[in-house]
Structure formats: structure tokens, C-alpha cells
Design an enzyme around this catalytic site. Structure first.
Site, short mmCIF file in Angstrom:
data_model
loop_
_atom_site.label_atom_id
_atom_site.label_comp_id
_atom_site.label_asym_id
_atom_site.label_seq_id
_atom_site.Cartn_x
_atom_site.Cartn_y
_atom_site.Cartn_z
N TYR A 147 -12.22 6.77 -14.94
CA TYR A 147 -12.49 5.68 -13.99
C TYR A 147 -13.22 4.52 -14.66
CZ TYR A 147 -13.69 3.33 -9.62
OH TYR A 147 -13.81 2.40 -8.60
N ASP A 178 0.86 -1.19 0.00
CA ASP A 178 0.00 0.00 0.00
C ASP A 178 0.89 1.24 0.00
OD1 ASP A 178 -3.25 0.23 0.97
OD2 ASP A 178 -2.06 2.07 0.98
N LYS A 231 -11.65 0.79 -15.33
CA LYS A 231 -12.24 -0.43 -14.77
C LYS A 231 -12.69 -1.38 -15.88
CE LYS A 231 -11.73 0.35 -10.36
NZ LYS A 231 -10.73 -0.44 -9.59
N ASP A 282 4.18 1.41 -4.13
CA ASP A 282 3.30 2.09 -5.08
C ASP A 282 3.17 1.19 -6.30
OD1 ASP A 282 2.10 3.65 -7.04
OD2 ASP A 282 3.18 5.48 -6.46
N VAL A 283 1.96 0.70 -6.56
CA VAL A 283 1.78 -0.29 -7.64
C VAL A 283 1.97 0.31 -9.04
CG1 VAL A 283 0.31 -1.83 -6.29
CG2 VAL A 283 -0.74 0.01 -7.66
N ASN A 339 -6.11 -4.89 -6.02
CA ASN A 339 -7.22 -4.11 -5.46
C ASN A 339 -6.92 -2.61 -5.47
OD1 ASN A 339 -9.52 -3.54 -3.39
ND2 ASN A 339 -7.64 -2.92 -2.32
N THR A 345 -16.67 1.99 2.37
CA THR A 345 -15.27 1.96 2.79
C THR A 345 -14.85 3.39 3.16
OG1 THR A 345 -14.42 2.40 0.58
CG2 THR A 345 -14.82 0.09 1.14
N1 LIG Z 1 -15.82 1.45 -2.34
C1 LIG Z 1 -16.54 1.29 -3.43
O1 LIG Z 1 -17.73 1.65 -3.49
C2 LIG Z 1 -15.92 0.64 -4.65
C3 LIG Z 1 -16.78 0.28 -5.70
C4 LIG Z 1 -16.24 -0.33 -6.83
C5 LIG Z 1 -14.87 -0.58 -6.90
N2 LIG Z 1 -14.07 -0.21 -5.86
C6 LIG Z 1 -12.63 -0.49 -6.01
O2 LIG Z 1 -12.17 -1.22 -4.89
C7 LIG Z 1 -10.78 -0.94 -4.68
C8 LIG Z 1 -10.57 -0.59 -3.22
O3 LIG Z 1 -11.35 0.56 -2.91
P1 LIG Z 1 -11.77 0.94 -1.40
O4 LIG Z 1 -13.14 1.49 -1.49
O5 LIG Z 1 -11.48 -0.19 -0.47
O6 LIG Z 1 -10.80 2.18 -1.16
P2 LIG Z 1 -9.92 2.68 0.08
O7 LIG Z 1 -9.57 4.08 -0.26
O8 LIG Z 1 -10.60 2.39 1.39
O9 LIG Z 1 -8.61 1.78 0.00
C9 LIG Z 1 -7.77 1.83 -1.11
C10 LIG Z 1 -6.34 1.56 -0.66
O10 LIG Z 1 -5.52 1.50 -1.84
C11 LIG Z 1 -4.32 2.19 -1.59
N3 LIG Z 1 -3.74 2.64 -2.86
C12 LIG Z 1 -4.25 3.57 -3.71
N4 LIG Z 1 -3.40 3.76 -4.74
C13 LIG Z 1 -2.33 2.94 -4.53
C14 LIG Z 1 -1.12 2.70 -5.22
N5 LIG Z 1 -0.82 3.36 -6.34
N6 LIG Z 1 -0.26 1.78 -4.73
C15 LIG Z 1 -0.55 1.11 -3.59
N7 LIG Z 1 -1.66 1.31 -2.87
C16 LIG Z 1 -2.56 2.22 -3.33
C17 LIG Z 1 -4.74 3.35 -0.68
O11 LIG Z 1 -3.62 3.87 0.04
C18 LIG Z 1 -5.77 2.67 0.22
O12 LIG Z 1 -5.18 2.12 1.39
C19 LIG Z 1 -10.42 0.18 -5.66
O13 LIG Z 1 -9.80 -0.38 -6.81
C20 LIG Z 1 -11.77 0.76 -6.02
O14 LIG Z 1 -11.77 1.38 -7.30
C21 LIG Z 1 -14.56 0.38 -4.74
#
Ligand SMILES: NC(=O)c1ccc[n+]([C@@H]2O[C@H](COP(=O)([O-])OP(=O)(O)OC[C@H]3O[C@@H](n4cnc5c(N)ncnc54)[C@H](O)[C@@H]3O)[C@@H](O)[C@H]2O)c1
Length: 219
Positions: free
Chosen positions: A125, A32, A129, A43-44, A66, A159
Site C-alpha cells: 500500500y 466503479d 501510494k 474496473d480500472v 481515486n 469513509t
Molecule cells: N479513507 C481513508 O482514510 C483514505 C486515506 C488515504 C487515502 N485514501 C484513498 O482514497 C481512495 C478512496 O478511498 P475511500 O476511503 O473513499 O474508499 P471506499 O472504499 O469508500 O471507496 C472506494 C471505491 O473505489 C471502488 N474501487 C475499488 N477498486 C476499484 C477498481 N479496480 N475499479 C473501479 N473501482 C474500484 C470501490 O468499489 C469503492 O466504491 C483510495 O484510493 C484510498 O486508498 C483513503
């Protein structure tokens, strides 16, 4: 003990995946931008950081892509947005495949309902996706039979990224139109991810599984 790399595992869906993986007897390795126990700052989007993290991780049987930027985050140029979403998934997956994961390995990519059906304010976005879903299909046809590849498409999941959204007009209307009558929880997505990784899903390859309470089919 088999290892699973969970990107973005410090928060939200990724943290729930790491917790459930540990409960199911896997060794979660969290990468992360933020520091977290049992994890590394990676950083991915950074090829050198990803390569170094795989070298440090040892054999990795399972991968959960993720991490990704929020649709409502700072404005990004279109190409940078694609690189941060789909590009980072390809980067991490290619580096993982190069380590030679064993037979029976699996990857799950976190896409979104915004990738297949829903538009967003952000120009990149939905496109990013959708690209993740397409890349998953590529992997399913080219990395099998050694590696299975699937994706999940979460709907609105409560989240930290979505903090307060459930109380907005849009959030309330999304929940009102959801057959399950609530937002998703990170654990709802984690259960689907761990199932798709597991041997119970040994013949499931190349699917995009909505985890949205039936929201998609009820629109
Ligand atoms: N929450 C929703 O409603 C939702 C819906 C559809 C898809 N998603 C997808 O689910 C995934 C997780 O989302 P979430 O809601 O848990 O978000 P979140 O913000 O709670 O967690 C995301 C985590 O990813 C980390 N991160 C971001 N960019 C990064 C990078 N370049 N390298 C390493 N770490 C990185 C952040 O530091 C954070 O800890 C994302 O891909 C998001 O697009 C979320």
C-alpha cells in the site's frame, strides 16, 4: 459542460468528489466496480474496459484517479498490489491522454499520507501510494502545459472503507494526535480535489497536497 471522470466514485471520497463536481457545474462520470447512478461499471485495472469507457464518455476535460484497493483488504501479492494502486492510475491516465484532452485539462491522483511518511501493515500500500506521487511528478513535467497533474494525500478519512475505525484504540489515538481533533470527511478531500482541478489552480502543477488536518506535521 465539461466532464470529469471520477474513478471509484460510488463510495467515500470519490462519491463526494462527484457530488461537489456536479454542484460546481461539471458533468461527473463515475466509474466503479459497483453500480451507481450517472456511472458505469468499470474496473480500472482492465485496459479493455477503460478504453471502452473513454470511447463511451465523449470528451473528458478532467480526471480524478481515486479508485484503489484498501490497505487492510484481502492480502495481495506485492506486484499485484502495485498494479492495482499505481498501475491502474497509469493505465487510466494514459488512456485519457490518448483521447487528446484540451488545453486547460487537469488530473488529480488520490495518494495517501501512507505514501510519503507512514508505514502500513500491507507491504504494497505505501509503495503503491508513493508510486502514485512519483507518477504525478512525471506527468507534471511531461503532460504540461496542456494538462496539469497534482495529487492529494489524505490522512484518516471517515469513509465506508474505514467504518468503525474511529472507535478502535488506533483510531482514537490518531484523532487525539490530530491538531483538528477529528477524522477527515470525504468532503474535505473533495474540496481540495476540485480546487486542484479548477482554473483557480492554473499555476499549481506537480504538488502532493496533504489533506490530513495537520496530522503529518504534528507527529
Ligand atoms: N479513507 C481513508 O482514510 C483514505 C486515506 C488515504 C487515502 N485514501 C484513498 O482514497 C481512495 C478512496 O478511498 P475511500 O476511503 O473513499 O474508499 P471506499 O472504499 O469508500 O471507496 C472506494 C471505491 O473505489 C471502488 N474501487 C475499488 N477498486 C476499484 C477498481 N479496480 N475499479 C473501479 N473501482 C474500484 C470501490 O468499489 C469503492 O466504491 C483510495 O484510493 C484510498 O486508498 C483513503
Amino acid at each position: 459542460m465539461d466532464s470529469v471522470v471520477v474513478t471509484g466514485g460510488a463510495s467515500g471520497i470519490g462519491a463526494a468528489v462527484a457530488r461537489l463536481a456536479a454542484q460546481q457545474g461539471l458533468r461527473p462520470i463515475v466509474w466503479d466496480l459497483a453500480a451507481v447512478a450517472d456511472g458505469s461499471i468499470v474496473d480500472v485495472r482492465d485496459p479493455a474496459a477503460v478504453a471502452a469507457a473513454f470511447a463511451a464518455a465523449g470528451p473528458v476535460r478532467y480526471l480524478v484517479n481515486n479508485a484503489g484497493p484498501a490497505s487492510g483488504g484481502p492480502a495481495l501479492p506485492f506486484v499485484d498490489g502495485l498494479a492495482s494502486t499505481a498501475g491502474s492510475v497509469e493505465l487510466v491516465t494514459s488512456a485519457w491522454l490518448a483521447t487528446g484532452p484540451p488545453d486547460g485539462s487537469a488530473v488529480v491522483n488520490v495518494a495517501s499520507v501512507a505514501g510519503n511518511l507512514v508505514g502500513t501493515d500491507s507491504p504494497w500500500y505505501s509503495a503503491g501510494k508513493a508510486a502514485i506521487a512519483g507518477y504525478t511528478r512525471h506527468l507534471a513535467t511531461r503532460a504540461a502545459p496542456r494538462v496539469r497533474a497534482n495529487a492529494v494525500a489524505p490522512g484518516f478519512i471517515d469513509t465506508p472503507r474505514m467504518a468503525g475505525f474511529a472507535d478502535t484504540d488506533l483510531g482514537r489515538s490518531l484523532i487525539a494526535r490530530n491538531p483538528m481533533g477529528r477524522a477527515g470527511r470525504p468532503e474535505d478531500v473533495a474540496a481540495a480535489v476540485l480546487f486542484l482541478l479548477s482554473p483557480a489552480a492554473a499555476y499549481i502543477n506537480g504538488v502532493l497536497l496533504p489533506v490530513d488536518g495537520g496530522w503529518t506535521v504534528s507527529q
